[in-house]
Design a protein around this motif. Structure first.
Motif, PDB file in Angstrom:
ATOM      1  N   GLN A  62       0.984  -1.138  -0.190  1.00 11.21           N
ATOM      2  CA  GLN A  62       0.092  -0.158   0.107  1.00 11.21           C
ATOM      3  C   GLN A  62       0.905   1.026  -0.073  1.00 11.21           C
ATOM      4  O   GLN A  62       1.988   1.097   0.399  1.00 11.21           O
ATOM      5  CB  GLN A  62      -0.968   0.038   1.227  1.00 11.21           C
ATOM      6  N   PRO A  63       0.371   2.392  -0.454  1.00 10.64           N
ATOM      7  CA  PRO A  63      -1.216   2.854  -0.716  1.00 10.64           C
ATOM      8  C   PRO A  63      -1.174   1.677  -2.021  1.00 10.64           C
ATOM      9  O   PRO A  63      -0.671   1.762  -3.113  1.00 10.64           O
ATOM     10  CB  PRO A  63      -1.061   4.136  -1.178  1.00 10.64           C
ATOM     11  N   LEU A  64      -2.538   1.276  -1.922  1.00 13.14           N
ATOM     12  CA  LEU A  64      -3.102   0.055  -2.911  1.00 13.14           C
ATOM     13  C   LEU A  64      -4.337   0.880  -3.836  1.00 13.14           C
ATOM     14  O   LEU A  64      -5.028   1.551  -3.260  1.00 13.14           O
ATOM     15  CB  LEU A  64      -3.860  -1.015  -2.218  1.00 13.14           C
ATOM     16  N   TRP A  65      -4.150   0.642  -5.279  1.00 18.03           N
ATOM     17  CA  TRP A  65      -5.196   1.363  -6.073  1.00 18.03           C
ATOM     18  C   TRP A  65      -5.944   0.525  -6.680  1.00 18.03           C
ATOM     19  O   TRP A  65      -5.343  -0.492  -7.111  1.00 18.03           O
ATOM     20  CB  TRP A  65      -4.278   2.443  -7.092  1.00 18.03           C
ATOM     21  N   ASP A  66      -7.146   0.919  -6.822  1.00 15.36           N
ATOM     22  CA  ASP A  66      -8.140   0.084  -7.619  1.00 15.36           C
ATOM     23  C   ASP A  66      -7.555  -0.120  -9.385  1.00 15.36           C
ATOM     24  O   ASP A  66      -6.513   0.806  -9.682  1.00 15.36           O
ATOM     25  CB  ASP A  66      -9.515   0.769  -7.949  1.00 15.36           C
ATOM     26  N   MET A  67      -8.142  -0.833 -10.051  1.00 15.26           N
ATOM     27  CA  MET A  67      -7.574  -1.030 -11.378  1.00 15.26           C
ATOM     28  C   MET A  67      -7.929   0.201 -12.349  1.00 15.26           C
ATOM     29  O   MET A  67      -7.141   0.257 -13.271  1.00 15.26           O
ATOM     30  CB  MET A  67      -8.551  -2.404 -11.934  1.00 15.26           C
ATOM     31  N   GLY A  68      -8.676   1.097 -11.966  1.00 15.92           N
ATOM     32  CA  GLY A  68      -8.879   2.349 -12.915  1.00 15.92           C
ATOM     33  C   GLY A  68      -7.945   3.308 -12.411  1.00 15.92           C
ATOM     34  O   GLY A  68      -7.961   4.358 -12.932  1.00 15.92           O
ATOM     35  N   ASP A 101      -7.246  -8.583   1.871  1.00 14.74           N
ATOM     36  CA  ASP A 101      -8.669  -8.016   2.365  1.00 14.74           C
ATOM     37  C   ASP A 101      -8.661  -6.385   2.159  1.00 14.74           C
ATOM     38  O   ASP A 101      -9.663  -5.929   2.057  1.00 14.74           O
ATOM     39  CB  ASP A 101      -8.657  -8.257   3.878  1.00 14.74           C
ATOM     40  N   THR A 102      -7.377  -5.926   1.751  1.00 15.35           N
ATOM     41  CA  THR A 102      -7.393  -4.524   1.647  1.00 15.35           C
ATOM     42  C   THR A 102      -8.026  -4.105   0.434  1.00 15.35           C
ATOM     43  O   THR A 102      -9.100  -3.343   0.285  1.00 15.35           O
ATOM     44  CB  THR A 102      -5.982  -4.060   1.460  1.00 15.35           C
ATOM     45  N   GLU A 103      -7.830  -4.867  -0.666  1.00 14.81           N
ATOM     46  CA  GLU A 103      -8.384  -4.666  -1.940  1.00 14.81           C
ATOM     47  C   GLU A 103      -9.982  -5.014  -1.730  1.00 14.81           C
ATOM     48  O   GLU A 103     -10.711  -4.136  -2.477  1.00 14.81           O
ATOM     49  CB  GLU A 103      -8.006  -5.646  -3.152  1.00 14.81           C
ATOM     50  N   VAL A 104     -10.361  -5.886  -1.060  1.00 16.03           N
ATOM     51  CA  VAL A 104     -11.976  -6.042  -1.054  1.00 16.03           C
ATOM     52  C   VAL A 104     -12.461  -4.865  -0.337  1.00 16.03           C
ATOM     53  O   VAL A 104     -13.657  -4.466  -0.700  1.00 16.03           O
ATOM     54  CB  VAL A 104     -12.169  -7.413  -0.200  1.00 16.03           C
ATOM     55  N   LEU A 105     -11.801  -4.369   0.712  1.00 13.84           N
ATOM     56  CA  LEU A 105     -12.280  -3.176   1.584  1.00 13.84           C
ATOM     57  C   LEU A 105     -12.470  -1.975   0.344  1.00 13.84           C
ATOM     58  O   LEU A 105     -13.519  -1.060   0.386  1.00 13.84           O
ATOM     59  CB  LEU A 105     -11.468  -2.758   2.667  1.00 13.84           C
ATOM     60  N   LEU A 106     -11.577  -1.692  -0.535  1.00 12.36           N
ATOM     61  CA  LEU A 106     -11.492  -0.650  -1.343  1.00 12.36           C
ATOM     62  C   LEU A 106     -12.578  -0.717  -2.307  1.00 12.36           C
ATOM     63  O   LEU A 106     -13.253   0.134  -2.535  1.00 12.36           O
ATOM     64  CB  LEU A 106     -10.334  -0.621  -2.021  1.00 12.36           C
ATOM     65  N   ASN A 107     -12.924  -2.016  -2.974  1.00 17.14           N
ATOM     66  CA  ASN A 107     -13.657  -2.266  -3.878  1.00 17.14           C
ATOM     67  C   ASN A 107     -14.973  -2.062  -3.393  1.00 17.14           C
ATOM     68  O   ASN A 107     -16.206  -1.818  -3.995  1.00 17.14           O
ATOM     69  CB  ASN A 107     -13.633  -3.664  -4.688  1.00 17.14           C
ATOM     70  N   TYR A 109     -15.861  -0.202  -0.971  1.00 17.58           N
ATOM     71  CA  TYR A 109     -16.102   1.414  -0.708  1.00 17.58           C
ATOM     72  C   TYR A 109     -16.494   1.914  -2.109  1.00 17.58           C
ATOM     73  O   TYR A 109     -17.371   2.669  -2.017  1.00 17.58           O
ATOM     74  CB  TYR A 109     -14.855   1.987  -0.257  1.00 17.58           C
ATOM     75  N   ILE A 110     -15.866   1.392  -3.106  1.00 14.70           N
ATOM     76  CA  ILE A 110     -15.981   1.862  -4.363  1.00 14.70           C
ATOM     77  C   ILE A 110     -17.680   1.796  -4.778  1.00 14.70           C
ATOM     78  O   ILE A 110     -18.322   2.395  -5.581  1.00 14.70           O
ATOM     79  CB  ILE A 110     -15.092   1.383  -5.500  1.00 14.70           C
ATOM     80  N   ASN A 111     -18.205   0.467  -4.411  1.00 16.85           N
ATOM     81  CA  ASN A 111     -19.273   0.053  -4.914  1.00 16.85           C
ATOM     82  C   ASN A 111     -20.604   0.623  -4.039  1.00 16.85           C
ATOM     83  O   ASN A 111     -21.521   0.993  -4.608  1.00 16.85           O
ATOM     84  CB  ASN A 111     -19.323  -1.486  -4.592  1.00 16.85           C
ATOM     85  N   GLU A 112     -20.111   0.821  -2.575  1.00 16.81           N
ATOM     86  CA  GLU A 112     -21.397   1.410  -1.583  1.00 16.81           C
ATOM     87  C   GLU A 112     -21.100   2.379  -0.957  1.00 16.81           C
ATOM     88  O   GLU A 112     -21.813   3.115  -0.029  1.00 16.81           O
ATOM     89  CB  GLU A 112     -21.502   0.181  -0.786  1.00 16.81           C
ATOM     90  N   GLY A 113     -19.740   3.291  -1.213  1.00 16.56           N
ATOM     91  CA  GLY A 113     -19.822   4.628  -0.214  1.00 16.56           C
ATOM     92  C   GLY A 113     -19.343   4.210   1.215  1.00 16.56           C
ATOM     93  O   GLY A 113     -18.921   2.844   1.560  1.00 16.56           O
ATOM     94  N   ILE A 128      -9.278   6.435   2.507  1.00 18.68           N
ATOM     95  CA  ILE A 128      -9.305   6.226   1.196  1.00 18.68           C
ATOM     96  C   ILE A 128      -9.367   7.556   0.186  1.00 18.68           C
ATOM     97  O   ILE A 128     -10.385   8.317   0.617  1.00 18.68           O
ATOM     98  CB  ILE A 128     -10.850   5.441   0.791  1.00 18.68           C
ATOM     99  N   PHE A 129      -8.677   7.603  -0.792  1.00 14.77           N
ATOM    100  CA  PHE A 129      -8.620   8.886  -1.454  1.00 14.77           C
ATOM    101  C   PHE A 129      -9.321   8.803  -2.870  1.00 14.77           C
ATOM    102  O   PHE A 129      -9.109   7.625  -3.580  1.00 14.77           O
ATOM    103  CB  PHE A 129      -7.204   9.250  -1.366  1.00 14.77           C
ATOM    104  N   ASP A 130     -10.042   9.487  -3.165  1.00 14.39           N
ATOM    105  CA  ASP A 130     -10.694   9.438  -4.393  1.00 14.39           C
ATOM    106  C   ASP A 130      -9.928  10.758  -5.475  1.00 14.39           C
ATOM    107  O   ASP A 130     -10.196  11.959  -5.375  1.00 14.39           O
ATOM    108  CB  ASP A 130     -12.280   9.600  -4.364  1.00 14.39           C
TER     109      ASP A 130
END
Length: 631
Positions: A62-68, A101-107, A109-113, A128-130
């Motif tokens: 980390q910092p770990l980023w989503d695929m986009g 589990d970090t990436e699961v948490l990130l995704n 949040y992306i999905n549900e805020g 989490i930074f947008d």
């Protein structure tokens, strides 16, 4: 388990602080010795130190980023239900590039805020930074197992897992004298306050959101508790439900890609956790700590008995007073905010030794606060129940006042408890709770302060702060009201702080099965008589698991996890106390404490009737060492 830090800059002045993020991240090295990385742009800087537990490959750094590459996360903690959540997200078409589990948490949040928080089972502090919206979301777990400090002003928002990281940003170190006055009574500082006026602790179950130039700090969770309602389950059904919830919680907390063991103190709580863990982990290793020189504090014989019955590979770390002295400077150096629960010394050494065999350990923390396990709970229960025995103790208060009182032997400890009980009988519920929660009363804590410090103490702010901490105790209290207050105050700010700081100082992750939020919510549906009566504390815990533990664990006095400070202070630490940290010249030059009062405390410490003064002395030693290092 890791260390996190970061900054959100609101303007150019705030951006100047970004140059400190590397040092702020490095300050968390012991929390995460395996890897370090930093992200920095014109708005946000994020720093992470990693202790690899799940998927220790580089994909988990980390910092770990989503695929986009829009969302980035830094995360301290574990999400135990991440596999179930991942299945749900995969079914919705989300993609993953790691097994963390970090990436699961990130995704999630992306999905549900921020609604994602309600789905998490675990302990955490994360940010989490947008990048697209330039927004930042920070949250702390429901019970406050993982820490989060922050500073918010017109120019920036700073946050970190520890105060030492916050200080690396070049903050103004102005003492909060309300926090200091409270610390002198309790030996710790309750959230949201810290020792510095402008730094706060994020409360458990709260989040911070920075969006469109606005900062919001809100709760997302409080323990549901209605004092007028209890479960309709009968006692046998309650025991069955507790057994199911706790075993499920333990099983969830066995997930790790590194060696895992369990603390085993010899008390019921850690013994239950170890016994349940052994059902699902054949090669479970258990760890205990004992004191060769102080048999009154040593419970390792009970721990060995449990280990033998449940069949674990058991290791005992047996300490002398010399061992305590050898570690004290390392412990004091790691404490970056005054915190003087002396049992932290033993937890530090236990964590250090355990880390040689395991990276993760289970513990029994939380059971006392949920199920009424402390001496104060039994004392409250006796007062609420009334009766001739309680009245007799109250009537004999003048006698208890005269007798020698100390925690360092069975007899003097009994006199100490009887004296505190008799005084507490005459207090209101709030004052009784506050007095029994601390080591020093308000007037004596005030006497410790110099005239200059007294002038800086805002008495109304202190009164309001204390009232807020005690707001859940009504005029006619029940034991559950007291336990609910313990869950807001003692548990996160003393017990969990102790375990987090001392374990992370040794890069050891400690997991607490009793604090699964589903189990906590069930505990606050139970009637008082399921938890405590005239003869037993933690009744339902003891009754539920009686068959799997040795009989000798039952019907014996609770000693707690203490260390023998008095002899140590009178010998190995005497020079440091008299000629350095509490010398008249240093106290006078410092200007925070009253010289005459500290001199009287030293005189009492070395007298034939020291009472509990060594706990107060330890609080002063911790503060003085901290002040010399950081201020």
């Amino acid at each position: 388990m890791c260390g996190i830090t970061g900054i959100y800059a609101f303007n150019m002045i705030g951006r100047v602080s970004m140059i400190n993020v590397a040092n702020a991240t490095a300050a968390l090295e012991k929390r995460g010795p395996d890897f370090q990385d930093i992200y920095n742009d014109n708005t946000v800087a994020l720093g992470h130190r990693r202790l690899s537990i799940i998927d220790p490959t580089p994909e988990g750094h980390q910092p770990l980023w989503d695929m986009g590459k829009r969302y980035g996360i830094i995360f301290n903690g574990e999400i135990y239900n991440y596999r179930e959540l991942k299945k749900e997200l995969l079914a919705q078409g989300m993609q993953f590039q790691s097994e963390t589990d970090t990436e699961v948490l990130l995704n999630l949040y992306i999905n549900e805020g921020k609604a994602c928080l309600n789905k998490l089972n675990g302990f955490f502090a994360f940010a989490i930074f947008d990048y697209q919206e330039k927004s930042l979301f920070i949250a702390r777990d429901r019970m406050g197992i993982k820490p989060l400090y922050y500073l918010l002003d017109d120019d920036r928002l700073l946050f970190a897992s520890e105060m030492k990281s916050i200080m690396e940003y070049g903050i103004t170190k102005e003492l909060d004298f309300t926090a200091l006055h409270t610390y002198l009574q309790l030996n710790y500082i309750p959230a949201p306050k810290t020792i510095f006026k402008h730094v706060k602790k994020l409360l458990p179950g709260n989040y911070i959101e920075v969006k469109n130039g606005e900062v919001t700090i809100e709760p997302y969770y409080t323990i549901p508790y209605d004092r007028s309602k209890t479960t309709e389950l009968n006692y046998e059904e309650q025991k069955k439900k507790l057994a199911e919830l706790l075993e499920s919680s333990v099983q969830k907390r066995l997930v790790a890609d590194v060696p895992l063991g369990s603390f085993l103190s010899g008390g019921v709580d850690s013994s239950v956790i170890a016994a349940l863990a052994k059902r699902h982990k054949d090669d479970l290793h258990t760890f205990s700590i004992g004191f060769q020189d102080e048999k009154f504090f040593d419970e390792t014989e009970y721990a060995r008995s449990v280990a033998k019955k449940i069949g674990t590979d058991h290791t005992v770390f047996s300490l002398t007073n010399d061992d305590l002295y050898k570690h004290v400077h390392s412990i004091l150096d790691y404490i970056d905010e005054p915190f003087a629960d002396s049992s932290a010394i033993a937890v530090y050494i236990l964590s250090q030794e355990t880390r040689k065999h395991a990276t993760v350990a289970l513990s029994g923390d939380g059971a006392d606060e949920l199920f009424a396990g402390y001496n104060k709970h039994a004392a409250f229960h006796r007062i609420l129940e009334g009766g001739s025995a309680a009245n007799m103790v109250g009537a004999l208060q003048p006698l208890w006042y005269l007798l020698p009182k100390s925690r360092n032997s069975s007899i003097t400890n009994t006199f100490r408890q009887l004296h505190r009980f008799s005084k507490g009988m005459k207090m209101t519920p709030k004052e009784r709770y506050w007095t029994w929660a601390g080591f020093v009363n308000e007037s004596n804590a005030m006497k410790l302060l110099s005239d200059g410090s007294k002038n800086k103490l805002d008495q109304q702010q202190y009164t309001d702060f204390k009232s807020e901490l005690l707001k859940h105790i009504p005029d006619k209290e029940t034991i559950n009201d007291l336990l609910y207050t313990d869950m807001q105050l003692v548990l996160p700010d003393d017990m969990l702080t102790k375990v987090d700081r001392m374990s992370m100082a040794n890069a050891l992750e400690v997991r607490v099965p009793f604090l699964d939020h589903e189990l906590v919510e069930f505990a606050f549906q139970l009637p008082v008589d399921s938890k405590i009566n005239g003869s037993i504390r933690k009744r339902i815990v003891q009754d539920t698991f009686r068959d799997i533990l040795p009989e000798e664990l039952y019907n014996r006095p609770k000693k707690g996890f203490e260390v023998p400070l008095l002899k140590w202070f009178r010998k190995e630490m005497r020079h440091t106390i008299e000629n350095e940290l509490l010398s008249d010249s240093f106290v006078a030059e410092q200007g925070i404490f009253d010289v005459r009062t500290t001199r009287q405390l030293k005189k009492k410490l070395f007298s034939s009737n020291p009472g509990d003064v060594h706990a107060q002395i330890w609080g002063l030693i911790v503060f003085q060492h901290w002040w010399k290092k950081y201020c």
